[in-house]
Scaffold this active site. Structure first.
Site, PDB file in Angstrom:
ATOM      1  N   GLY A 224      -1.311 -66.314 -30.256  1.00 16.01           N
ATOM      2  CA  GLY A 224      -0.835 -65.328 -29.282  1.00 16.01           C
ATOM      3  C   GLY A 224      -1.968 -64.458 -28.782  1.00 16.01           C
ATOM      4  O   GLY A 224      -2.826 -64.050 -29.546  1.00 16.01           O
TER       5      GLY A 224
ATOM      6  N   THR B 250      -5.662 -60.463 -33.822  1.00  9.60           N
ATOM      7  CA  THR B 250      -4.216 -60.389 -33.979  1.00  9.60           C
ATOM      8  C   THR B 250      -3.749 -58.962 -33.771  1.00  9.60           C
ATOM      9  O   THR B 250      -4.338 -58.030 -34.306  1.00  9.60           O
ATOM     10  CB  THR B 250      -3.730 -60.863 -35.367  1.00  9.60           C
ATOM     11  OG1 THR B 250      -2.355 -60.500 -35.502  1.00  9.60           O
ATOM     12  CG2 THR B 250      -4.491 -60.214 -36.502  1.00  9.60           C
TER      13      THR B 250
ATOM     14  N   ASP C 251      -1.072 -58.140 -34.941  1.00 10.74           N
ATOM     15  CA  ASP C 251      -0.269 -57.908 -36.146  1.00 10.74           C
ATOM     16  C   ASP C 251      -1.053 -57.221 -37.258  1.00 10.74           C
ATOM     17  O   ASP C 251      -0.464 -56.680 -38.186  1.00 10.74           O
ATOM     18  CB  ASP C 251       0.285 -59.236 -36.671  1.00 10.74           C
ATOM     19  CG  ASP C 251       1.290 -59.844 -35.713  1.00 10.74           C
ATOM     20  OD1 ASP C 251       1.924 -59.072 -34.971  1.00 10.74           O
ATOM     21  OD2 ASP C 251       1.430 -61.075 -35.697  1.00 10.74           O
TER      22      ASP C 251
ATOM     23  N   MET D 191       6.540 -55.759 -31.922  1.00  8.42           N
ATOM     24  CA  MET D 191       6.216 -57.068 -32.487  1.00  8.42           C
ATOM     25  C   MET D 191       5.791 -56.949 -33.954  1.00  8.42           C
ATOM     26  O   MET D 191       5.291 -55.914 -34.383  1.00  8.42           O
ATOM     27  CB  MET D 191       5.111 -57.744 -31.673  1.00  8.42           C
ATOM     28  CG  MET D 191       5.614 -58.366 -30.371  1.00  8.42           C
ATOM     29  SD  MET D 191       4.272 -59.211 -29.475  1.00  8.42           S
ATOM     30  CE  MET D 191       5.206 -59.997 -28.143  1.00  8.42           C
TER      31      MET D 191
ATOM     32  N   ARG E  59       6.456 -60.064 -37.192  1.00  3.30           N
ATOM     33  CA  ARG E  59       7.493 -60.830 -37.883  1.00  3.30           C
ATOM     34  C   ARG E  59       7.502 -60.529 -39.371  1.00  3.30           C
ATOM     35  O   ARG E  59       8.552 -60.416 -39.981  1.00  3.30           O
ATOM     36  CB  ARG E  59       7.278 -62.327 -37.674  1.00  3.30           C
ATOM     37  CG  ARG E  59       7.433 -62.726 -36.218  1.00  3.30           C
ATOM     38  CD  ARG E  59       7.660 -64.203 -36.094  1.00  3.30           C
ATOM     39  NE  ARG E  59       8.962 -64.555 -36.626  1.00  3.30           N
ATOM     40  CZ  ARG E  59       9.477 -65.768 -36.575  1.00  3.30           C
ATOM     41  NH1 ARG E  59       8.798 -66.745 -36.041  1.00  3.30           N
ATOM     42  NH2 ARG E  59      10.662 -66.014 -37.068  1.00  3.30           N
TER      43      ARG E  59
ATOM     44  N   GLU F  57      10.351 -56.524 -34.998  1.00  2.00           N
ATOM     45  CA  GLU F  57      11.189 -57.656 -34.597  1.00  2.00           C
ATOM     46  C   GLU F  57      11.611 -58.502 -35.796  1.00  2.00           C
ATOM     47  O   GLU F  57      12.661 -59.126 -35.787  1.00  2.00           O
ATOM     48  CB  GLU F  57      10.453 -58.542 -33.587  1.00  2.00           C
ATOM     49  CG  GLU F  57       9.143 -59.092 -34.127  1.00  2.00           C
ATOM     50  CD  GLU F  57       8.444 -60.083 -33.185  1.00  2.00           C
ATOM     51  OE1 GLU F  57       9.089 -60.633 -32.289  1.00  2.00           O
ATOM     52  OE2 GLU F  57       7.232 -60.299 -33.371  1.00  2.00           O
TER      53      GLU F  57
ATOM     54  N   LEU G   4       4.304 -56.788 -23.070  1.00  2.00           N
ATOM     55  CA  LEU G   4       3.489 -55.684 -22.566  1.00  2.00           C
ATOM     56  C   LEU G   4       2.582 -55.115 -23.648  1.00  2.00           C
ATOM     57  O   LEU G   4       1.451 -54.726 -23.388  1.00  2.00           O
ATOM     58  CB  LEU G   4       4.391 -54.575 -22.011  1.00  2.00           C
ATOM     59  CG  LEU G   4       5.392 -55.007 -20.931  1.00  2.00           C
ATOM     60  CD1 LEU G   4       6.388 -53.896 -20.647  1.00  2.00           C
ATOM     61  CD2 LEU G   4       4.680 -55.413 -19.660  1.00  2.00           C
ATOM     62  N   GLN G   5       3.075 -55.058 -24.877  1.00  4.54           N
ATOM     63  CA  GLN G   5       2.314 -54.429 -25.956  1.00  4.54           C
ATOM     64  C   GLN G   5       1.058 -55.202 -26.338  1.00  4.54           C
ATOM     65  O   GLN G   5       0.165 -54.655 -26.953  1.00  4.54           O
ATOM     66  CB  GLN G   5       3.199 -54.234 -27.192  1.00  4.54           C
ATOM     67  CG  GLN G   5       3.624 -55.509 -27.881  1.00  4.54           C
ATOM     68  CD  GLN G   5       4.834 -55.327 -28.776  1.00  4.54           C
ATOM     69  OE1 GLN G   5       4.772 -54.668 -29.794  1.00  4.54           O
ATOM     70  NE2 GLN G   5       5.955 -55.914 -28.387  1.00  4.54           N
ATOM     71  N   ARG G   6       1.000 -56.464 -25.986  1.00  8.09           N
ATOM     72  CA  ARG G   6      -0.187 -57.218 -26.392  1.00  8.09           C
ATOM     73  C   ARG G   6      -1.096 -57.564 -25.218  1.00  8.09           C
ATOM     74  O   ARG G   6      -2.120 -58.216 -25.402  1.00  8.09           O
ATOM     75  CB  ARG G   6       0.206 -58.474 -27.168  1.00  8.09           C
ATOM     76  CG  ARG G   6       0.811 -59.564 -26.332  1.00  8.09           C
ATOM     77  CD  ARG G   6       1.126 -60.783 -27.196  1.00  8.09           C
ATOM     78  NE  ARG G   6       1.428 -61.910 -26.343  1.00  8.09           N
ATOM     79  CZ  ARG G   6       2.015 -63.029 -26.741  1.00  8.09           C
ATOM     80  NH1 ARG G   6       2.376 -63.171 -27.994  1.00  8.09           N
ATOM     81  NH2 ARG G   6       2.245 -64.002 -25.900  1.00  8.09           N
TER      82      ARG G   6
END
Lengths: 410, 410
Positions: free
Chosen positions: A15, A143, A145, A189, A191, A245, A296-298
């Site tokens: 991503g 990332t 994340d 976002m 997971r 999410e 949008l956030q990434r």
């Protein structure tokens, strides 16, 4: 130190982020200056582009456009989600890679991605070694994340965190504008790791953030959630909640799993915010709003963290310099130097250590009740969102990089 | 020119924008300098705050904070959705307003909002006149919808358009990053007018925008939509579509009406993007993504249009200056001066003309096929998004205005 002469190839995987192209700029601009690097290639859609001999000759690009990559969101070369097979089971792809590497005399392989991509990079390196083909393989992390192992933080996280925190502050003002009751659920976002959702606490630190934060590190409980929301609602008439999410119940099922939009895969489209907003509406009878920060956030390069952009560039640059020095099988990580002032320096993490490992938000950075994060998290994250980076503006809108993408030929 | 001495009150009404507070700054900073204005009040939650005698003494605020209103999103005083009754049917509210106006010697009434709010302003003015109470009533426009009658454009639109166009460009890069098929549906605010959805064409003008645009000015047709999407998909494997939340079928029902999230009111939560993404998924079997710009599009003060912020301030300022000059019953509008260079000057629109009238996107600015907008629209909108306005940054995040909100007493 042995000098290894040959071409370099760089691929982007997984991503996208706002700053993944800043790492690309770091790799390209640095590699193009190395005497031992004869050609610099950019793979179209990561490893797939190498397998299919679809890669660009980066030496043909204007330097200005390569510089612009620093402020261009998403993966300019195209990305891919492709996991190489275990070479002991099926080495077709690896043989093909070796063939291509030999054909173009590729001696430097830089791969940009998350833990899956580091696994790819690691496997490629091992195979080349076994085949007796000298090739230096280095990972460049990315990332939003922030779940990569062995590094203080990951490129991409700071910018996503800055965007999420800023937007949360703005929504805080907007969602509370009427004198009627309101519950707003913000879906962020993440997971398996709550790092990015936790970034909404930076807005709370400014007094303009969520009342409650739920991350996937802890099992989610509907009753607890509703009682938390009710408590805040009874005090303030307004509740802002940030959720990941990937929230899951104690039995491991996703909270979004029983959602209403079942013709979609949940992983693709989220739905936690809608589900929880629905629950809050039924329980409190109040107006609710579900807001997904979605893509949008990434990709919000118009409001990236300058610190993040610079570090992302440095990661790409360092990967090249270390490979040229003779190192291989490392991913670039970040270390925070001791001291009052924030200073980030690169470190080397073994690819075999980083591959396929996830780093969660530490339990002690989540409050006892499991519905917010602590001051320690805020202290950790604040330096990562410092400084504003945005692209040059032409006629009121961003001017992003335009690459010529001249296909390499042999 | 008669000098009218007394207090001024200002209220904010309807959905917030990124620059509604810039108009507030224009009103407050200008009113505080007028000799004939004895006190400057800010009504909490618009007309409701006046009825309930909840308003703030703006003279007690730090000037720096009032300046910061220029870059603070949402309605700092609180907003309201409250429609006054027809005074011929029920004049309770009007009598109460007169009572409050008399008590505080309020002689200047400034009301900031869309067409509903201009109706409120107009009714108040008429009632005061009938009651023989001299009071100058001026409207200050705002709406991201850009649907106000009699003005070239409305404050709030330019910033929302800039944010929507920028985010669309960023999503364009992100959503197309894989070499697999993809349909992304972007949902933009606008129940009856497509001005803001059309702003995605500014991204297309940069070569990084939607392939298809559907606005509520024309009836929506599922079959036509699917055939449009299929055509683009077959050519490019990627489709980006921008739609207005208020799309309707020929029979007048909302496209979102048969949506899946029926425990919510659709008007509140949208759902068009999800419905259309679902349709595209079923028809093409491809990966889809539904993205709602949600509240973010109207509160993104971190990326506002400088032109818009300045014009919003000017609207507030002009309302005060004109009222002090002796005018009443007007709303401030904008006129574009003839000539190559864009120049926006204030104009006066009668409140009775602007109240309750909606301005749609002209048919000739929508293409023949009804699935995009024309170059004329782009030429119209581009000047409105020029220049970047963002708040001062403290520690990596916006520093928004902090008002003391000292309640007025008598």
């Amino acid at each position: 130190m042995s000098v290894l002469k040959g071409a370099a190839i760089f691929g982007q995987s997984g991503g996208p982020t706002s700053v993944i192209n800043a790492s690309a700029a770091g790799v390209f601009l640095t590699a193009l200056q190395q005497d031992c690097i004869t050609k610099v290639y950019g793979a179209a859609h990561g490893i797939k582009g190498i397998l299919e001999e679809q890669f660009y000759d980066m030496g043909m690009e204007d330097k200005y456009e390569l510089e612009l990559l620093k402020t261009t969101p998403s993966s300019a070369l195209g990305s891919v989600r492709y996991k190489l097979a275990d070479p002991d089971v099926d080495d077709t792809d690896f043989k093909r890679l070796l063939e291509v590497f030999k054909k173009y005399n590729i001696r430097y392989f830089f791969y940009n991605g998350g833990n899956d991509s580091m696994d790819t990079c690691n496997k490629v390196s091992k195979f080349m070694k076994q085949a007796g083909y000298e090739c230096r393989c280095m990972g460049v992390p990315k990332t939003i994340d922030n779940d990569l192992f062995g590094t203080d933080h990951s490129p991409g996280y700071g910018s996503a965190a800055k965007y999420v925190a800023t937007s949360t502050m703005e929504v805080f003002h907007d969602a509370r504008v009427y004198d009627t009751g309101m519950v707003a659920i913000l879906e962020v976002m993440g997971r398996n790791a709550g790092w990015l959702t936790a970034a909404t606490a930076l807005a709370a630190y400014k007094g303009q953030g969520p009342d409650l934060i739920y991350v996937p590190e802890l099992p989610f409980d509907d009753e607890k959630f509703l009682s938390d929301v009710k408590r805040v609602y009874e005090n303030n008439n307004k509740v802002i909640v940030a959720v990941s999410e990937g929230l899951r119940y104690a039995d491991g099922t996703y909270v979004a799993d029983s959602g209403v939009r079942d013709s979609f895969g949940h992983a693709q489209l989220g739905g936690v915010a809608y589900k929880l907003a629905d629950m809050a509406k039924n329980a409190l009878g109040t107006k609710v709003r579900a807001i997904e920060f979605s893509l949008l956030q990434r990709c919000a390069a118009h409001w990236a963290s300058k610190a993040d952009v610079e570090e992302a560039f440095m990661a790409g640059q360092t990967a090249v310099l270390k490979a040229v020095e003779g190192l291989t099988d490392y991913c670039i990580g970040f270390e925070r130097e001791a001291g009052e002032e924030y200073k980030c320096v690169p470190k080397l993490i073994k690819l075999s250590d980083i591959a396929n490992t996830e780093r969660k938000l530490p339990r002690e950075w989540i409050n006892e009740e499991g519905n917010f994060v602590t001051k320690e998290f805020v202290d950790y994250a604040l330096p990562l969102i410092q400084g504003e980076s945005s692209p040059p503006i032409e006629n009121g809108l961003p001017r992003f990089a335009k690459l010529k993408k001249v296909l390499a030929t042999k």
